[in-house]
Design a protein around this motif. Sequence first.
Motif, mmCIF file in Angstrom:
data_model
loop_
_atom_site.group_PDB
_atom_site.id
_atom_site.type_symbol
_atom_site.label_atom_id
_atom_site.label_comp_id
_atom_site.label_asym_id
_atom_site.label_seq_id
_atom_site.Cartn_x
_atom_site.Cartn_y
_atom_site.Cartn_z
ATOM 1 N N GLY A 184 -3.050 -3.736 -5.356
ATOM 2 C CA GLY A 184 -2.090 -3.271 -6.351
ATOM 3 C C GLY A 184 -0.990 -4.230 -6.723
ATOM 4 O O GLY A 184 -0.097 -3.881 -7.498
ATOM 5 N N TYR A 196 3.892 -3.755 -17.929
ATOM 6 C CA TYR A 196 4.257 -2.425 -17.422
ATOM 7 C C TYR A 196 4.792 -1.544 -18.545
ATOM 8 O O TYR A 196 4.359 -0.404 -18.728
ATOM 9 N N GLU A 211 0.831 -1.208 0.000
ATOM 10 C CA GLU A 211 0.000 0.000 0.000
ATOM 11 C C GLU A 211 0.861 1.252 0.000
ATOM 12 O O GLU A 211 0.547 2.242 -0.677
ATOM 13 N N ARG A 260 2.321 1.692 -3.476
ATOM 14 C CA ARG A 260 1.329 2.130 -4.455
ATOM 15 C C ARG A 260 0.895 3.586 -4.255
ATOM 16 O O ARG A 260 0.263 4.171 -5.127
ATOM 17 N N SER A 261 1.229 4.183 -3.124
ATOM 18 C CA SER A 261 0.891 5.586 -2.906
ATOM 19 C C SER A 261 1.747 6.512 -3.762
ATOM 20 O O SER A 261 1.409 7.681 -3.954
ATOM 21 N N ASP A 285 0.852 -7.135 -8.752
ATOM 22 C CA ASP A 285 0.739 -7.560 -10.150
ATOM 23 C C ASP A 285 0.608 -9.071 -10.278
ATOM 24 O O ASP A 285 0.061 -9.573 -11.254
ATOM 25 N N ASN A 304 4.146 2.904 -9.489
ATOM 26 C CA ASN A 304 3.403 1.857 -10.194
ATOM 27 C C ASN A 304 4.326 0.744 -10.669
ATOM 28 O O ASN A 304 3.998 -0.009 -11.586
ATOM 29 N N GLN A 344 -6.152 -6.578 -5.369
ATOM 30 C CA GLN A 344 -6.933 -5.345 -5.283
ATOM 31 C C GLN A 344 -6.113 -4.204 -4.697
ATOM 32 O O GLN A 344 -6.349 -3.041 -4.998
#
Length: 237
Positions: free
Chosen positions: A98, A123, A69, A72-73, A100, A76, A96
């Motif tokens: 983030g 990506y 988390e 992902r803030s 892959d 990517n 969900q």
Amino acid sequence: MSKPGNVVLLIEDEAKIRRFLRAGFEIHGFSVLEAESAAAGLKTATFNPPDLIILDLALPDMHGVEVLERLRSWSNVPVIILSVTSNEDEKVRLLQAGADDYVVKPFGIAELLARGEAALRRYFRRATENSVIVAGPLSIELASRTVSLNQTKIRLTRKEYRLLHILATHVGLVVTHDQLLAEIWSGNQRDNIQYLRTLVRKLRQKIETDPNTPRLLVTEPGVGYRLHSRLETGSYG
């Protein structure tokens, strides 16, 4: 196969597993960074951004979900989770959040490498799909290297365009000082953040309504810069 020079970060507290992973990734052309804790992994990902992260869920100082988390803030970068459990609900929760992909221990290095290669292909494909990037009143046409502000073309120097291009291809995400310095300059200039601050100031003079109160190209104190996908309210330094 990975592109030459692709960097993988292994966030794993077990030294034996890190050695196993390092050997497999290096044989296939990756450069390898290691971190034995969540804190070390987040620090490395911030200051030495990798192309791929292998993240163990069971870390001693923080659960892998929280690490994911936090990543992902601002990033990517593809993340593949390693876990000892194959619980379907957990897999869904991680995807969900983030992730892959998800690999259950024990695993074969061939499977992990294949999943890593697939994540990188997705990506890089996403990164090149959009030939035009829009950020508020800015429009950046990557193919022609044309930049427009409120539908009027503006002229940028080579380095100004390079800075904007890097930020635009990571629009909405933080790009670190180290990453920008490494990609724009070489030699001794790579270590001098004042060059970057000067370049940011010059670019703001061309794309911001009020360069002293930037709303597009904003500073993330102590970390780097972010190009917002839309005009932000409030004051930014």
